[in-house]
Design a protein around this motif. Sequence first.
Motif, PDB file in Angstrom:
ATOM      1  N   SER A  53       0.816  -1.016   0.003  1.00  0.00           N
ATOM      2  CA  SER A  53       0.040  -0.061   0.003  1.00  0.00           C
ATOM      3  C   SER A  53       0.831   1.253   0.024  1.00  0.00           C
ATOM      4  N   PRO A  54       0.414   2.391  -0.466  1.00  0.00           N
ATOM      5  CA  PRO A  54       1.121   3.689  -0.367  1.00  0.00           C
ATOM      6  C   PRO A  54       1.846   3.863   1.167  1.00  0.00           C
ATOM      7  N   GLU A  55       0.780   3.539   2.286  1.00  0.00           N
ATOM      8  CA  GLU A  55       1.332   3.702   3.637  1.00  0.00           C
ATOM      9  C   GLU A  55       2.391   2.933   3.665  1.00  0.00           C
ATOM     10  N   LEU A  56       2.509   1.753   3.289  1.00  0.00           N
ATOM     11  CA  LEU A  56       3.622   0.630   3.732  1.00  0.00           C
ATOM     12  C   LEU A  56       4.974   1.062   2.955  1.00  0.00           C
ATOM     13  N   GLU A  57       4.800   1.614   1.744  1.00  0.00           N
ATOM     14  CA  GLU A  57       5.743   2.007   1.012  1.00  0.00           C
ATOM     15  C   GLU A  57       6.527   3.215   1.477  1.00  0.00           C
ATOM     16  N   VAL A  58       5.670   4.194   2.206  1.00  0.00           N
ATOM     17  CA  VAL A  58       6.242   5.182   2.775  1.00  0.00           C
ATOM     18  C   VAL A  58       7.084   4.690   4.109  1.00  0.00           C
ATOM     19  N   VAL A  59       6.338   3.710   4.723  1.00  0.00           N
ATOM     20  CA  VAL A  59       7.281   3.436   5.946  1.00  0.00           C
ATOM     21  C   VAL A  59       8.475   2.631   5.578  1.00  0.00           C
ATOM     22  N   LEU A  60       8.502   1.867   4.473  1.00  0.00           N
ATOM     23  CA  LEU A  60       9.794   1.196   4.031  1.00  0.00           C
ATOM     24  C   LEU A  60      10.828   1.998   3.793  1.00  0.00           C
ATOM     25  N   TRP A  61      10.310   3.237   3.003  1.00  0.00           N
ATOM     26  CA  TRP A  61      11.373   4.367   2.650  1.00  0.00           C
ATOM     27  C   TRP A  61      11.811   5.115   3.929  1.00  0.00           C
ATOM     28  N   SER A  62      11.263   5.353   5.026  1.00  0.00           N
ATOM     29  CA  SER A  62      11.525   6.267   5.819  1.00  0.00           C
ATOM     30  C   SER A  62      12.491   5.260   6.892  1.00  0.00           C
ATOM     31  N   THR A  63      12.231   4.148   6.827  1.00  0.00           N
ATOM     32  CA  THR A  63      12.873   3.060   7.780  1.00  0.00           C
ATOM     33  C   THR A  63      14.335   3.117   6.955  1.00  0.00           C
ATOM     34  N   VAL A  64      14.465   2.806   5.658  1.00  0.00           N
ATOM     35  CA  VAL A  64      15.748   2.894   5.112  1.00  0.00           C
ATOM     36  C   VAL A  64      16.380   4.293   5.554  1.00  0.00           C
ATOM     37  N   VAL A  65      15.824   5.396   5.585  1.00  0.00           N
ATOM     38  CA  VAL A  65      16.494   6.564   5.647  1.00  0.00           C
ATOM     39  C   VAL A  65      16.899   6.868   7.183  1.00  0.00           C
ATOM     40  N   ALA A  66      15.923   6.329   8.163  1.00  0.00           N
ATOM     41  CA  ALA A  66      16.024   6.573   9.341  1.00  0.00           C
ATOM     42  C   ALA A  66      17.071   5.673  10.013  1.00  0.00           C
ATOM     43  N   ALA A  67      17.232   4.538   9.140  1.00  0.00           N
ATOM     44  CA  ALA A  67      18.271   3.458   9.946  1.00  0.00           C
ATOM     45  C   ALA A  67      19.793   4.043   9.795  1.00  0.00           C
ATOM     46  N   PHE A  68      20.025   4.902   8.837  1.00  0.00           N
ATOM     47  CA  PHE A  68      21.251   5.430   8.715  1.00  0.00           C
ATOM     48  C   PHE A  68      21.725   6.560  10.001  1.00  0.00           C
ATOM     49  N   VAL A  69      20.863   7.101  10.321  1.00  0.00           N
ATOM     50  CA  VAL A  69      20.931   8.123  11.346  1.00  0.00           C
ATOM     51  C   VAL A  69      20.881   7.379  12.603  1.00  0.00           C
ATOM     52  N   ALA A  70      20.247   6.459  12.977  1.00  0.00           N
ATOM     53  CA  ALA A  70      20.029   5.650  14.172  1.00  0.00           C
ATOM     54  C   ALA A  70      21.606   4.876  14.336  1.00  0.00           C
ATOM     55  N   GLY A  71      21.994   4.224  13.244  1.00  0.00           N
ATOM     56  CA  GLY A  71      23.128   3.734  13.339  1.00  0.00           C
ATOM     57  C   GLY A  71      24.401   4.917  13.496  1.00  0.00           C
ATOM     58  N   ALA A  72      24.449   5.829  12.902  1.00  0.00           N
ATOM     59  CA  ALA A  72      25.396   6.983  13.220  1.00  0.00           C
ATOM     60  C   ALA A  72      25.204   7.372  14.757  1.00  0.00           C
ATOM     61  N   ALA A  73      24.129   7.359  15.254  1.00  0.00           N
ATOM     62  CA  ALA A  73      24.060   8.181  16.653  1.00  0.00           C
ATOM     63  C   ALA A  73      24.665   6.932  17.410  1.00  0.00           C
ATOM     64  N   LEU A  74      24.316   5.452  17.312  1.00  0.00           N
ATOM     65  CA  LEU A  74      24.936   4.510  17.975  1.00  0.00           C
ATOM     66  C   LEU A  74      26.731   4.575  18.082  1.00  0.00           C
ATOM     67  N   GLY A  75      27.007   4.814  16.593  1.00  0.00           N
ATOM     68  CA  GLY A  75      28.488   4.538  16.209  1.00  0.00           C
ATOM     69  C   GLY A  75      29.248   5.753  16.969  1.00  0.00           C
TER      70      GLY A  75
END
Length: 573
Positions: A53-75
């Motif tokens: 669905s459009p909502e799921l597609e948005v969630v997938l993309w936002s997760t891909v983008v957010a994963a980088f920043v979350a990893g950077a904060a942990l690093g």
Amino acid sequence: MSRVTLPLVIGTLAAVVGSILPAGHSLGVINTPEKIIRAWLASSYVDRAWDVSPELEVVLWSTVVAAFVAGAALGAAVAPKLADCAGRRFSLFITQFICTVSAILFGVCYLHEYVELMILGRFVAGLSAGMSTCIVTLYISEICPPSLSGVFSALVPLGFTLGMLISYIEGFPSVLGNECSWIYLMCGSLPYVGAGFFLLVFAPESPTFTYLFNKEFGDAVKELCSLRGTSDEAEVAGELAALESAAQRSTNAGSWTIKKIMGDSSLRRLLIFVFLLNVAQQLSGVNAVFYYSTLVYRSAGLQGQQVVVATFCIFLMNVVMSATALPLLRYFRRRALLTVSMTGTIACFIVLVVSLSVVQESSDDIPLLVASVAPVEESINSTNMTRQIFRNSNIVLDTKYPGMAPIQPASLFNNCTVEDPVTIRNFSAMKTSEPSSNNNDLQFEDQMTEPQPDEGGWAGVCALVATVIFVLAYGVGLGPVPYSYAAETFPDGPRSVALAVGGTANWGGNFLVGLLFPLIQRHMQHYSFLLFTTFTLVLLIVFQWLPEPKSCKSGQELAEPNPGESSELLPSR
């Protein structure tokens, strides 16, 4: 001694080229080919017979983008501890190895169409970027002469900016930003990592680590003399005395922690300012400025390739300003740089609010800043899909560049609003050059055609000028100072902890701002600049009490600290 020697150059290049350039590349690599990657993400789930669905597609993309920043904060949080245990040089090997692992994950996810590996790869890439931010700053500040620590630390934002510029150029559809080559773009940091691995073989270890943590005093003296280009220990007597003082202080205090630093009156204030500087960078509103960049370009009469050229010029300007920061940090006080930078951004915010308000009032219909995609009853093959995807690429490219500031990590949920869905029926047409006759194949059309430029007259020109001046003002102080301040002001022992606090605050602040800004923007539109104006003004007043580092010069060696400041706030190294 302020001599620049070959071992110093090799160590600096090994850190910047092998760790910071890949981090900057990873930071901006997904912006240009955004639609291609989003289409691939959705097609991978469609192949599993999932209903996207459009909502799921948005969630997938936002997760891909957010994963980088979350990893950077942990690093950023764990990196200094790793550097204290494994050594600065070996820690750089680790960050570059982790970056290599992220590229491998991208390759595997593309071959086997595992979206989960794409998310994991972005998280791992962020982990490497966050670790690099702290470890490279720590390493460079310890191998360079104390009087040049601020200048050399500014190479970190310069490397970030240059990496993002390279990823922007590589992301053009005619280069690697197309459906056939985007995976090579995602793995584009590997050449820099390879160069970093090679240079690290010849790079020196930090004399500070060798002296304080390995307790190999003779080797530390040899490394320090090699870095300073001398065989006479008397010429490095001042730095050796600072190391001995730091060793004695560490012996008395034990291992440094945030709690111990907060209990030390001479360091507590410095740590608070390190935290506030990194928060100020995230509250500067730079993401908001670039979010509105497309509307600004259109209101000034730019269209088509002119918008792409304007965006490239902004990226290039970021690189130039990051390079300009090197002599600025050498000869100007930090308070002066921050005052000029923050005053300039505040003025630009006010001009942007007024200009965009006039533009909006003079236009009956300002198109959305994002393009939507929806299904229609017409099958297309992969070539048509590429043409369709990039038909509105100018809008997407210039609307979605959260990472355009010199050291500004990508904003989390740009490109992730429900108004920007990609509704998927079947993406099998993407994987074959044969036209499909099945009406269930990939079918979509743009709900919004590319608008004609919206002439804003004088207001549009003012908004464009304000955007350019904002980038210049940001690069003077808010860009480089947060990265150099902890390295310049903290003594050798607790410096790694201070860098961890600053790095975590920077990336964590980016996560929160990226999460909240779309919600604020939806309700306040361009008036959201007023919130950033308020934050910046308050912090500008607070920074008038910022202690100055001794590595700064203003025609002569920095004079005494402000009245009431203890000289302990200005460590000798």
